[in-house]
Scaffold this motif. Structure first.
Motif, PDB file in Angstrom:
ATOM      1  N   UNK A   1      -8.880 -13.577  -1.611  1.00 44.15           N
ATOM      2  CA  UNK A   1      -9.391 -12.209  -1.553  1.00 44.15           C
ATOM      3  C   UNK A   1      -8.735 -11.331  -0.517  1.00 44.15           C
ATOM      4  N   UNK A   2      -7.564 -11.748  -0.016  1.00 42.28           N
ATOM      5  CA  UNK A   2      -6.898 -10.990   1.040  1.00 42.28           C
ATOM      6  C   UNK A   2      -5.450 -10.692   0.660  1.00 42.28           C
ATOM      7  N   UNK A   3      -5.243 -10.199  -0.539  1.00 47.32           N
ATOM      8  CA  UNK A   3      -3.886  -9.927  -0.998  1.00 47.32           C
ATOM      9  C   UNK A   3      -3.220  -8.814  -0.217  1.00 47.32           C
ATOM     10  N   UNK A   4      -1.932  -8.988   0.081  1.00 44.42           N
ATOM     11  CA  UNK A   4      -1.134  -7.957   0.733  1.00 44.42           C
ATOM     12  C   UNK A   4      -0.482  -7.085  -0.331  1.00 44.42           C
ATOM     13  N   UNK A   5      -0.188  -5.836   0.031  1.00 42.89           N
ATOM     14  CA  UNK A   5       0.331  -4.863  -0.932  1.00 42.89           C
ATOM     15  C   UNK A   5       1.675  -4.341  -0.436  1.00 42.89           C
ATOM     16  N   UNK A   6       2.748  -4.769  -1.107  1.00 45.63           N
ATOM     17  CA  UNK A   6       4.096  -4.340  -0.742  1.00 45.63           C
ATOM     18  C   UNK A   6       4.683  -3.388  -1.786  1.00 45.63           C
ATOM     19  N   UNK A   7       3.849  -2.809  -2.652  1.00 45.14           N
ATOM     20  CA  UNK A   7       4.364  -2.006  -3.757  1.00 45.14           C
ATOM     21  C   UNK A   7       4.819  -0.620  -3.330  1.00 45.14           C
ATOM     22  N   UNK A   8       4.144  -0.019  -2.368  1.00 44.37           N
ATOM     23  CA  UNK A   8       4.480   1.340  -1.954  1.00 44.37           C
ATOM     24  C   UNK A   8       3.997   1.569  -0.526  1.00 44.37           C
TER      25      UNK A   8
ATOM     26  N   UNK B   1       3.311   6.840  -0.102  1.00 46.41           N
ATOM     27  CA  UNK B   1       3.371   6.453  -1.507  1.00 46.41           C
ATOM     28  C   UNK B   1       4.759   6.126  -2.015  1.00 46.41           C
ATOM     29  N   UNK B   2       5.778   6.331  -1.189  1.00 42.28           N
ATOM     30  CA  UNK B   2       7.135   6.040  -1.636  1.00 42.28           C
ATOM     31  C   UNK B   2       7.339   4.537  -1.819  1.00 42.28           C
ATOM     32  N   UNK B   3       8.260   4.194  -2.710  1.00 45.22           N
ATOM     33  CA  UNK B   3       8.624   2.804  -2.926  1.00 45.22           C
ATOM     34  C   UNK B   3       9.980   2.471  -2.321  1.00 45.22           C
TER      35      UNK B   3
ATOM     36  N   UNK C   1      -4.230  -3.184   7.521  1.00 40.07           N
ATOM     37  CA  UNK C   1      -4.544  -3.148   6.100  1.00 40.07           C
ATOM     38  C   UNK C   1      -3.737  -4.132   5.261  1.00 40.07           C
ATOM     39  N   UNK C   2      -2.604  -4.607   5.777  1.00 37.80           N
ATOM     40  CA  UNK C   2      -1.742  -5.480   4.978  1.00 37.80           C
ATOM     41  C   UNK C   2      -0.924  -4.728   3.950  1.00 37.80           C
ATOM     42  N   UNK C   3      -0.793  -3.411   4.105  1.00 34.64           N
ATOM     43  CA  UNK C   3       0.001  -2.608   3.180  1.00 34.64           C
ATOM     44  C   UNK C   3       1.358  -2.270   3.788  1.00 34.64           C
ATOM     45  N   UNK C   4       2.337  -2.094   2.895  1.00 37.84           N
ATOM     46  CA  UNK C   4       3.693  -1.766   3.331  1.00 37.84           C
ATOM     47  C   UNK C   4       3.748  -0.357   3.903  1.00 37.84           C
TER      48      UNK C   4
ATOM     49  N   UNK D   1       7.930   6.672   7.806  1.00 35.37           N
ATOM     50  CA  UNK D   1       6.528   6.831   8.182  1.00 35.37           C
ATOM     51  C   UNK D   1       6.147   5.922   9.337  1.00 35.37           C
ATOM     52  N   UNK D   2       6.794   4.783   9.431  1.00 28.66           N
ATOM     53  CA  UNK D   2       6.410   3.817  10.451  1.00 28.66           C
ATOM     54  C   UNK D   2       7.139   3.956  11.769  1.00 28.66           C
ATOM     55  N   UNK D   3       8.197   4.768  11.815  1.00 25.47           N
ATOM     56  CA  UNK D   3       9.011   4.856  13.024  1.00 25.47           C
ATOM     57  C   UNK D   3       8.202   5.171  14.283  1.00 25.47           C
TER      58      UNK D   3
END
Length: 245
Positions: free
Chosen positions: A143-150, A155-157, A167-170, A175-177
């Motif tokens: 129940x703890x899936x990570x999301x690397x889709x966008x 929202x960019x891929x 959150x475990x999201x990409x 955006x992350x700099x």
């Protein structure tokens, strides 16, 4: 009660004078225990070592009982682990991770992934990415899936190079700099290439650090458990850089 299934041995413990308690991962009945009479005999013990596949039949008067097993070996992998220490560490780490699954809760897709990974364990050059994929699948099954889709922010891929530790999201490079010191590194092979036969030791170490972080935060800590020491030994054996000579 009676059923038959495919299984892979996760663990073996003495039980009674000559029997053993087998811990199995089965395709359709999940992680399951059963008593195997005569399991410590010279004929049977080599067949039921961790990593081996069995065809099993489980019988009990009531479903909640421990039950008695009859087994037939279908694939003996354990002998191939002996000459590959990293494979012994890897399977021990794999089995320890699977013990977080609820007993008797089927996960057929995860079972298939475990069989595939177990086949690849002796090959140190290809098994690393597969093990990372297994840990990602295990997190998702729990129940703890990570999301690397966008990118979580835009929202960019494109150019996904970080993961939010919250959150475990990409997160994309742009955006992350501003927050790069607080973000986890997302190796490219997990996003753009899929599982690869060969990745650099650095990328593999970053991938294991990523899955290890979320295993620690979402699985180990809530259950007051420490990471299996075999995982650290397995990761070190695969990511150690060779000294140029």
């Amino acid at each position: 009660m009676e059923w038959s299934d495919e299984a892979i041995v996760l663990g073996v413990r003495r039980h009674g004078e000559s029997g053993v308690l087998l811990e199995l991962l089965t395709r359709d009945h999940g992680r399951h225990f059963g008593f195997l009479p005569g399991g410590r005999s010279r004929k049977t013990l080599p067949l039921i070592q961790p990593g081996n596949s069995l065809a099993v039949t489980w019988r009990a008067r009531l479903d909640q009982h421990l039950g008695t097993l009859s087994v037939e070996a279908t694939r003996l992998r354990a002998p191939g682990f002996i000459n590959a220490p990293h494979a012994l560490y890897g399977f021990a780490a794999l089995a320890a991770s699977l013990r977080f699954l609820p007993e008797r809760d089927p996960h057929p897709a995860l079972f298939d992934a475990v069989i595939h990974l177990s086949e690849a364990l002796p090959d140190a050059e290809s098994v690393g990415p597969l093990f990372v994929e297994f840990e990602l699948r295990l997190l998702a099954e729990l129940g703890f899936g990570l999301d690397f889709d966008s990118c979580a922010a835009t929202g960019t891929q494109e150019n996904l190079v970080y993961v939010s530790p919250r959150t475990g999201r990409a997160v994309s490079a742009q955006a992350g700099e501003p927050y790069r010191e607080k973000l986890l590194t997302l190796p490219g092979f997990l996003v753009y290439e899929g599982p690869a036969n060969r990745v650099s030791p650095q990328a593999l170490a970053e991938a294991f650090a990523l899955t290890g972080y979320f295993l620690q935060r979402w699985i180990y800590e809530p259950q007051d458990r420490a990471p299996p020491p075999e995982r650290a030994r397995f990761v070190e054996s695969l990511t150690r850089e060779e000294d140029p000579a």
